[in-house]
Structures are given as structure tokens and as C-alpha cells.
Design an enzyme around this catalytic site. Structure first.
Site, PDB file in Angstrom:
ATOM      1  N   ASP A  83      50.689 137.316  99.035  1.00  0.00           N
ATOM      2  CA  ASP A  83      52.273 137.839  98.702  1.00  0.00           C
ATOM      3  C   ASP A  83      52.009 136.453  97.360  1.00  0.00           C
ATOM      4  O   ASP A  83      51.058 135.041  97.492  1.00  0.00           O
ATOM      5  CB  ASP A  83      53.540 137.418  98.852  1.00  0.00           C
ATOM      6  CG  ASP A  83      53.982 138.401 100.532  1.00  0.00           C
ATOM      7  OD1 ASP A  83      53.431 138.992  99.660  1.00  0.00           O
ATOM      8  OD2 ASP A  83      54.342 138.007 100.986  1.00  0.00           O
ATOM      9  N   ASP A  85      55.258 145.249  96.958  1.00  0.00           N
ATOM     10  CA  ASP A  85      56.823 145.308  97.766  1.00  0.00           C
ATOM     11  C   ASP A  85      57.603 145.408  96.510  1.00  0.00           C
ATOM     12  O   ASP A  85      58.506 146.219  96.885  1.00  0.00           O
ATOM     13  CB  ASP A  85      57.079 143.897  97.895  1.00  0.00           C
ATOM     14  CG  ASP A  85      55.563 143.171  99.369  1.00  0.00           C
ATOM     15  OD1 ASP A  85      55.963 143.712  99.963  1.00  0.00           O
ATOM     16  OD2 ASP A  85      56.216 142.090  99.077  1.00  0.00           O
TER      17      ASP A  85
END
Length: 154
Positions: free
Chosen positions: A114, A130
Site C-alpha cells: 500500500d 484498491d
């Protein structure tokens, strides 16, 4: 033509996701934050052992099963509705790309990389895949709403 374009777009989206993660890993140390657009977006490198937005940490087997199921259902639905609306095709392409982008990380690394940190709001750190999933779900809701309002119940 759609049978050719959609797989190409899917591959390009997955490549963009993977390249963004590779760049982050190569240029930002783990847990370090670098300002990208001042007061709006920072970049960081986090290892996410959970689902989107870091929920359900350390449940890799569960995410693997869910991802395989969702991606397979999305692919089957896409193939059955290849001549459907653009909203439907866009949504399914984004959902498939996002699911596979994070799935590749889980298989290859055991976690998902991330990197996007929104500075102007207290929000979870996320990645390109995402974003695909989130936008894909929104587009799917629009597609289903438009289909419902047009009276098209296939």
C-alpha cells in the site's frame, strides 16, 4: 472487438498497479512517508497483511479464496455480458484488475503493498488496485441502477 480490448485493458491496468508498487518498494523505505502533492497526497510504503484498507489482518487464506471467487464470477459475468453497457464492462474490468493486482502481491510477497496516503483526511492508506476495486464497485452500482431504471432485467 470488445473480446480483444478488454483483456488488453485489464493487463495494462494490472501492469500499472504492479509498476506503481515496484516503484514504491524501490524508492521509499518501509513505513517512510514522502510528500507528493503538499497537503493533499503523500506516498508511503506499507505492507498490508489484511484486505482493502488494512481490515482483517493476517487472513491470507480467506482473501485468496474470496479473490479467486470474486474474480471468477466477474470474468464469467463479463463473458456472458460482453455486449452489455459500457458501465458494466468498465466496472467488471476494474474489479477484475484490482482483484488480480492485489492477488499477485499476496502470492508473490505474502502481503499487499500500500502506498497512497491522503493528507487532507484521516483515511486508510491504499494502492492503485484498491482504487480500481472502489471505482469498479461504484461503476457496477451505476450500471445496475441504469439497467433497473431502463427496465432491462437480464
Amino acid at each position: 472487438m470488445r473480446k480483444i480490448i478488454i483483456p488488453i485493458i485489464t493487463i495494462l491496468l494490472i501492469a500499472l498497479d504492479q509498476l506503481s508498487k515496484l516503484w514504491i518498494v524501490k524508492h521509499i523505505e518501509l513505513n517512510q512517508i514522502k510528500e507528493f502533492i503538499p497537503n493533499i497526497v503523500s506516498l508511503t510504503y506499507l505492507r498490508n497483511y489484511g484486505a482493502a484498507f488494512s481490515i482483517l489482518q493476517n487472513q491470507q487464506w480467506l482473501f485468496t479464496l474470496i479473490t479467486i471467487f470474486v474474480v471468477c464470477v466477474a470474468i464469467i459475468y463479463l463473458m456472458k455480458h460482453i455486449n452489455g453497457s459500457y458501465w458494466l464492462l468498465i466496472s467488471l474490468t476494474l474489479i477484475i484488475s484490482g482483484g488480480l493486482g492485489n492477488f499477485i502481491d499476496r502470492l508473490r510477497l505474502g502481503y499487499v503493498v500500500d502506498m497512497v496516503h491522503l493528507d487532507f483526511i484521516n483515511f486508510a492508506i491504499f494502492n492503485v488496485a484498491d482504487s480500481y476495486l472502489t471505482i469498479g464497485i461504484i461503476c457496477l452500482m451505476i450500471a445496475l441502477w441504469k439497467e433497473e431504471s431502463n427496465g432491462n432485467h437480464n
